[in-house]
Design an enzyme around this catalytic site. Structure first.
Site, mmCIF file in Angstrom:
data_model
loop_
_atom_site.group_PDB
_atom_site.id
_atom_site.type_symbol
_atom_site.label_atom_id
_atom_site.label_comp_id
_atom_site.label_asym_id
_atom_site.label_seq_id
_atom_site.Cartn_x
_atom_site.Cartn_y
_atom_site.Cartn_z
ATOM 1 N N ASP A 4 16.735 -17.977 -12.170
ATOM 2 C CA ASP A 4 16.711 -16.906 -11.288
ATOM 3 C C ASP A 4 18.429 -16.594 -10.955
ATOM 4 O O ASP A 4 18.779 -15.626 -10.595
ATOM 5 C CB ASP A 4 16.192 -17.307 -9.813
ATOM 6 C CG ASP A 4 14.714 -17.122 -10.030
ATOM 7 O OD1 ASP A 4 14.129 -16.972 -11.187
ATOM 8 O OD2 ASP A 4 13.967 -17.672 -9.016
ATOM 9 N N ALA A 5 18.677 -18.007 -11.026
ATOM 10 C CA ALA A 5 20.534 -17.996 -10.702
ATOM 11 C C ALA A 5 21.280 -16.946 -11.765
ATOM 12 O O ALA A 5 21.972 -16.233 -11.227
ATOM 13 C CB ALA A 5 21.097 -19.256 -10.664
ATOM 14 N N TYR A 46 20.048 -14.708 -13.482
ATOM 15 C CA TYR A 46 19.478 -13.213 -13.018
ATOM 16 C C TYR A 46 20.488 -12.527 -12.115
ATOM 17 O O TYR A 46 21.001 -11.561 -12.073
ATOM 18 C CB TYR A 46 18.016 -12.997 -13.028
ATOM 19 C CG TYR A 46 17.576 -11.771 -12.698
ATOM 20 C CD1 TYR A 46 17.100 -10.783 -13.652
ATOM 21 C CD2 TYR A 46 17.577 -11.149 -11.527
ATOM 22 C CE1 TYR A 46 16.696 -9.663 -13.591
ATOM 23 C CE2 TYR A 46 17.278 -9.657 -11.223
ATOM 24 C CZ TYR A 46 16.771 -9.132 -12.410
ATOM 25 O OH TYR A 46 16.403 -7.813 -12.070
ATOM 26 N N GLU A 59 -13.626 -4.412 -17.650
ATOM 27 C CA GLU A 59 -12.203 -4.647 -16.891
ATOM 28 C C GLU A 59 -12.389 -5.344 -15.533
ATOM 29 O O GLU A 59 -13.574 -4.998 -14.928
ATOM 30 C CB GLU A 59 -11.243 -3.623 -16.741
ATOM 31 C CG GLU A 59 -10.568 -3.115 -17.928
ATOM 32 C CD GLU A 59 -9.972 -1.896 -17.687
ATOM 33 O OE1 GLU A 59 -9.779 -1.351 -16.556
ATOM 34 O OE2 GLU A 59 -10.201 -0.909 -18.698
ATOM 35 N N LYS A 77 -12.194 -5.194 -11.618
ATOM 36 C CA LYS A 77 -11.889 -4.279 -10.623
ATOM 37 C C LYS A 77 -11.094 -5.042 -9.630
ATOM 38 O O LYS A 77 -11.442 -5.532 -8.636
ATOM 39 C CB LYS A 77 -13.343 -3.779 -10.176
ATOM 40 C CG LYS A 77 -13.106 -2.571 -9.244
ATOM 41 C CD LYS A 77 -14.305 -1.879 -8.947
ATOM 42 C CE LYS A 77 -14.470 -0.577 -8.068
ATOM 43 N NZ LYS A 77 -13.776 -0.951 -7.053
ATOM 44 N N ASP A 118 -8.897 -5.215 -6.447
ATOM 45 C CA ASP A 118 -9.051 -4.895 -5.094
ATOM 46 C C ASP A 118 -7.943 -4.376 -4.353
ATOM 47 O O ASP A 118 -7.069 -5.269 -3.816
ATOM 48 C CB ASP A 118 -9.909 -5.853 -4.155
ATOM 49 C CG ASP A 118 -10.528 -5.283 -3.151
ATOM 50 O OD1 ASP A 118 -10.541 -3.828 -3.044
ATOM 51 O OD2 ASP A 118 -10.997 -6.090 -2.270
ATOM 52 N N TYR A 129 -4.535 0.721 -15.791
ATOM 53 C CA TYR A 129 -5.749 0.497 -16.369
ATOM 54 C C TYR A 129 -6.349 1.988 -17.092
ATOM 55 O O TYR A 129 -7.476 1.921 -17.669
ATOM 56 C CB TYR A 129 -7.082 0.214 -15.381
ATOM 57 C CG TYR A 129 -7.032 1.143 -14.103
ATOM 58 C CD1 TYR A 129 -7.248 2.538 -14.195
ATOM 59 C CD2 TYR A 129 -6.822 0.524 -12.861
ATOM 60 C CE1 TYR A 129 -7.668 3.160 -13.083
ATOM 61 C CE2 TYR A 129 -7.114 1.309 -11.699
ATOM 62 C CZ TYR A 129 -7.223 2.609 -11.726
ATOM 63 O OH TYR A 129 -7.506 3.183 -10.707
ATOM 64 N N LYS A 132 -16.511 0.735 -19.051
ATOM 65 C CA LYS A 132 -16.061 1.943 -19.627
ATOM 66 C C LYS A 132 -16.767 2.146 -20.959
ATOM 67 O O LYS A 132 -16.512 1.392 -21.598
ATOM 68 C CB LYS A 132 -14.501 2.055 -19.484
ATOM 69 C CG LYS A 132 -14.119 1.996 -18.106
ATOM 70 C CD LYS A 132 -12.324 1.978 -18.172
ATOM 71 C CE LYS A 132 -11.670 1.810 -16.702
ATOM 72 N NZ LYS A 132 -10.446 1.455 -16.851
ATOM 73 N N LYS A 178 -20.554 -3.944 -8.629
ATOM 74 C CA LYS A 178 -19.833 -4.564 -7.641
ATOM 75 C C LYS A 178 -20.541 -5.960 -7.315
ATOM 76 O O LYS A 178 -21.580 -6.338 -7.255
ATOM 77 C CB LYS A 178 -20.367 -3.784 -6.096
ATOM 78 C CG LYS A 178 -19.413 -2.404 -6.268
ATOM 79 C CD LYS A 178 -18.214 -2.683 -5.615
ATOM 80 C CE LYS A 178 -17.387 -1.380 -5.290
ATOM 81 N NZ LYS A 178 -17.621 -0.733 -4.255
ATOM 82 N N CYS A 214 -1.169 -21.524 30.122
ATOM 83 C CA CYS A 214 -1.041 -22.430 28.906
ATOM 84 C C CYS A 214 -2.296 -23.381 28.998
ATOM 85 O O CYS A 214 -2.157 -24.287 30.097
ATOM 86 C CB CYS A 214 -0.028 -22.986 28.821
ATOM 87 S SG CYS A 214 0.343 -24.256 27.474
ATOM 88 N N CYS A 273 0.132 -27.026 29.348
ATOM 89 C CA CYS A 273 1.143 -27.363 30.271
ATOM 90 C C CYS A 273 0.768 -26.586 31.511
ATOM 91 O O CYS A 273 1.520 -26.822 32.545
ATOM 92 C CB CYS A 273 2.593 -27.018 29.759
ATOM 93 S SG CYS A 273 3.158 -25.474 29.583
ATOM 94 N N CYS A 319 3.242 -19.308 25.842
ATOM 95 C CA CYS A 319 3.825 -20.123 26.678
ATOM 96 C C CYS A 319 5.329 -20.326 26.449
ATOM 97 O O CYS A 319 5.738 -20.467 25.532
ATOM 98 C CB CYS A 319 3.165 -21.445 26.456
ATOM 99 S SG CYS A 319 3.928 -22.762 27.510
ATOM 100 N N CYS A 323 6.918 -27.368 27.058
ATOM 101 C CA CYS A 323 5.573 -27.463 26.840
ATOM 102 C C CYS A 323 5.141 -28.567 25.945
ATOM 103 O O CYS A 323 5.573 -28.467 24.855
ATOM 104 C CB CYS A 323 4.927 -26.328 26.568
ATOM 105 S SG CYS A 323 3.116 -26.548 25.605
HETATM 106 S S1 IVH Z 1 -10.963 2.988 -13.675
HETATM 107 C C1 IVH Z 1 -12.373 7.497 -12.660
HETATM 108 N N1 IVH Z 1 -10.496 0.716 -13.855
HETATM 109 O O1 IVH Z 1 -11.615 1.325 -8.617
HETATM 110 C C2 IVH Z 1 -12.066 6.317 -12.107
HETATM 111 N N2 IVH Z 1 -10.559 1.540 -11.770
HETATM 112 O O2 IVH Z 1 -13.866 3.693 -7.658
HETATM 113 C C3 IVH Z 1 -11.622 5.269 -13.121
HETATM 114 N N3 IVH Z 1 -10.121 0.276 -10.039
HETATM 115 O O3 IVH Z 1 -10.208 3.609 -6.895
HETATM 116 C C4 IVH Z 1 -11.181 4.149 -12.391
HETATM 117 N N4 IVH Z 1 -9.564 -1.728 -11.115
HETATM 118 O O4 IVH Z 1 -8.700 2.167 -7.994
HETATM 119 C C5 IVH Z 1 -10.690 1.699 -13.101
HETATM 120 N N5 IVH Z 1 -9.727 -1.656 -14.062
HETATM 121 C C6 IVH Z 1 -9.758 -0.682 -13.167
HETATM 122 C C7 IVH Z 1 -10.172 -0.953 -11.813
HETATM 123 C C8 IVH Z 1 -10.372 0.381 -11.040
HETATM 124 C C9 IVH Z 1 -9.848 -1.130 -9.759
HETATM 125 C C10 IVH Z 1 -10.307 1.002 -8.731
HETATM 126 C C11 IVH Z 1 -9.632 2.323 -8.917
HETATM 127 C C12 IVH Z 1 -10.695 3.212 -8.218
HETATM 128 C C13 IVH Z 1 -11.836 2.541 -7.880
HETATM 129 C C14 IVH Z 1 -12.990 2.964 -8.483
#
Ligand code: IVH
Length: 670
Positions: free
Chosen positions: A34-35, A37, A113, A115, A117, A222, A286, A310, A404, A407, A422, A427
């Site tokens: 890091d240094a 960089y 893949e 998903k 969040d 993705y 997919k 899900k 509090c 105290c 407080c 305290c």
């Molecule tokens: S493909 C047509 N791949 O999940 C949409 N989505 O409802 C194709 N998400 O809002 C999305 N990881 O933001 C895809 N590996 C992944 C994902 C991913 C998270 C989210 C994406 C989208 C929601 C799908």
């Protein structure tokens, strides 16, 4: 340097730094410290400041975040950003496969893949340059958040090929960053984020990109939504392609030949998701071949060639038995839900922080309520909501106390803060928490002084402030519960060792408001002794990079208190070091001189100065003088009768100067 030289150097540094950042943030394989960089980045920033016209638009200095915006500009998506249909179990997955097979007339293969969040973003590159980044919005129109996205270090500002492309991905906040962010917010009495997704979205919706820059966000790309001049055959091939361009993709994706392999992948990740450093809420499946995707097409809302499996919600219902109050080091009173023990994601949960009074009101929490629990960031238990339909009428309202709990002094709600505080400096709860903080790892790091021992010392009146820790006697300690000879000796040794700590550990340990461990280090490096820091006024403090008005004010007020100065004198009287012992901060001269950051060896005898004098002069200009020649040596200064070091340097092709040249360059770099 001529302007041409400067341009050349700016280009070189930009490329080198972007490559280092790519290895660090995208590949997770750092190439340099890091240094190192930081030193190169400072050099680049200096040149860019002198010649702003030569700064490149993919400069790493762009990452800190530019000027705040008035509002976000709307962006029309060329290709809509759709959502996905859902599958909740194995049957749903098989249905999805059956429909695809029927429509295609053959069995498709899949790309699976994680998903992630976070929140979906789209990134546009024109001939390899990042030109636009936007949120999903309603799928047709999003918002231009380019400035914020530029602060995410894993988003390349320039691609490895000059292609015109639009990619989509998920921006997210790693679990650890989320936890740290909320801890800091709690400390400052700011509202907490409920989960990493909200934190990521909140950060990217800031008009001031400097805030996003501090939030430690990351991204996985993705999909490719538009690409000029290239045809791909499959989804997994396009993921490989974007990876080659320098984007960060998620390595856990898998090519599956059939739905059986898809189901196995989903089951596997259901068990492993908690171990990931980021949150996922399912698996995206997919159809892999792009011609199959085209044949399947879209419904109004989502593609027919993809679905999201899900994960079952990791939420459980339990009873909130009580609300306990605790007083923190800064006097903030935090309510905690005491729960009927329940198992969530593999551990038993008995308590959950309710953070503050507003949250209790917002969620309408009463004592005796049935509540849903989950783990935010998969780690911290959180009350999601109250099942009001289960109320029996016996539930009791909860009101935060006016006093509090420790105290009994009046609690104050400071304007603009959600927390109740407080403010009594005497305290006992605050003092005890302050002691626990003082001995903690990032502060004075005194092993063997955990929360339990501190509480005992405090309850027995052996310690009332941090200076008392250095006055403890063996005999007193031996009288405490569970303190044998060996642990007492170890403890006394650890206390003794802590006296030698460098200033930043003490500064952090003192618990000055808003001064975290990073700021403590900055202050220690800058002032070098506690006396100089004590003497600094608000303006001097604010002049330091990274020290804002609020912090400067807090530090200055802290050192204005006579009892603080008495405490520091007492600590010094006990032999506690109050000087900075780490590497010195480079002065302007040191960081800009030729010698800055170079490793230099001196050998042979000199006529006009001693080797020791030369060492002092070189170090004053930021150079590093070492004893032996190696591949890391940048320069050898050879005086008279130089021996084996000279031969070795010649073998290694290291630059060699005589004394005269050294004297000349020392003068040039004065
Ligand atoms: S493909 C047509 N791949 O999940 C949409 N989505 O409802 C194709 N998400 O809002 C999305 N990881 O933001 C895809 N590996 C992944 C994902 C991913 C998270 C989210 C994406 C989208 C929601 C799908």
């Amino acid at each position: 340097m001529t302007v041409k030289d400067v341009q050349h150097e700016i280009n070189r540094l930009t490329d080198v730094l972007n490559d280092y950042a790519y290895h660090y943030y995208v590949l997770d394989q750092p190439k340099v410290s890091d240094a190192e960089y930081d030193q190169l980045l400072n050099e680049l920033k200096r040149l860019e400041e002198e010649h702003p016209e030569l700064k490149r638009d993919d400069s790493p200095s762009e990452r800190v975040g530019g000027q705040p915006l008035e509002h976000f500009v709307k962006v029309q998506h060329d290709i809509p950003m759709l959502s996905l249909s859902n599958a909740f179990n194995e049957n749903d997955l098989r249905d999805f496969d059956r429909r695809a097979k029927q429509n295609l007339g053959h069995e498709p293969s899949y790309s699976c893949e994680l998903k992630i969040d976070g929140l979906a973003v789209t990134l546009k590159y024109d001939k390899g340059r990042f030109v636009l980044g936007a949120t999903r919005g309603d799928g047709t129109t999003g918002e231009d958040i380019t400035n914020n996205l530029k602060t995410i270090p894993s988003i390349p500002l320039r691609l490895k090929e000059d292609v015109t492309i639009e990619v989509r991905g998920e921006a997210f906040m790693p679990k650890r960053s989320f936890i740290r962010l909320n801890e800091a917010r709690e400390e400052n009495g700011e509202a907490l984020f409920a989960n990493p997704r909200n934190a990521a979205a909140g950060s990217l919706r800031q008009l001031n990109p400097k805030i996003a820059a501090k939030r430690n966000l990351d991204i996985f790309i993705y999909s490719v939504s538009q690409l000029e001049g290239k045809e791909m055959a499959s989804h997994h091939e396009s993921l490989e392609f974007v990876k080659q361009l320098g984007f960060k993709t998620n390595d856990q994706h898998k090519y599956c030949r059939n739905i059986e392999e898809v189901i196995a992948y989903c089951e596997d990740w259901l068990g492993k998701r908690a171990d990931l450093p980021y949150e996922i809420d399912g698996i995206v499946i997919k159809v892999d071949a792009l011609k199959d995707q085209e044949a399947l097409g879209f419904t109004a809302k989502s593609p027919r060639w993809a679905t999201a499996y899900k994960f079952p919600a990791e939420e459980v219902v339990t009873t909130l038995v009580d609300i306990e109050l605790s007083v923190g080091r800064t006097g903030v009173v935090t309510p905690t839900a005491i729960l009927e023990p329940v198992s969530v994601a593999g551990t038993t949960v008995k308590r959950a922080s309710l953070h503050n009074e507003d949250l209790i009101r917002e969620k309408d929490i009463k004592l005796g309520d049935k509540v849903t629990i989950k783990k935010a960031g998969d780690i911290i238990p959180e009350v999601v909501n109250v099942l009001t339909s289960h109320r029996t009428g016996n539930e009791l309202d909860f009101n935060m106390p006016k006093e509090c709990p420790e105290c009994h002094s009046e609690l104050i709600r400071i304007e603009g803060e959600v927390a109740l505080r407080c403010v009594n400096p005497k305290c006992p709860a605050q003092i005890r928490e302050g002691l626990i903080h003082f001995v903690s790892r990032n502060a004075m790091n005194i092993d063997g002084l955990g929360e339990k021992v501190i509480t005992q010392l405090f309850d027995h009146d052996l310690v009332t402030d941090v200076a008392d820790l250095y006055k403890l006697h063996r005999e007193e300690l031996l009288k405490l519960e569970r303190m044998g000879e060996k642990s007492v000796d170890n403890l006394l040794k650890a206390i003794e060792t802590s006296k030698e700590n460098s200033l930043e550990k003490l500064l952090f340990g003192l618990g000055i408001r808003y001064v975290g461990s990073k700021a403590a280090k900055t202050l220690a490096q800058h002032f070098e002794t506690i006396e100089k820091l004590q003497g600094a006024n608000r303006e001097e403090l604010e002049a330091i990079d990274e020290i804002g008005e609020k912090m400067a004010d807090s530090i200055a007020s802290y050192f204005e208190m006579p009892e603080v100065n008495a405490l520091i004198e007492e600590l010094q009287g006990q032999g506690v070091n109050t000087d900075y012992k780490g590497p010195r901060l480079q002065t302007e001269n040191e960081s800009t001189s030729f010698f800055s950051g170079k490793t230099i060896v001196l050998t042979g005898s000199m006529e006009q100065m001693t080797r020791d004098d030369a060492k002092v002069e070189i170090e004053a200009r930021g150079g590093n003088v070492t004893g032996s020649v190696s591949k890391k040596t940048d320069l050898l200064i050879a005086g008279d009768k130089a021996g084996s070091k000279l031969t070795k340097a010649q073998d290694l092709n290291i630059e060699i100067w005589n004394e005269e040249r050294l004297l000349q360059e020392l003068q040039n770099n004065d």
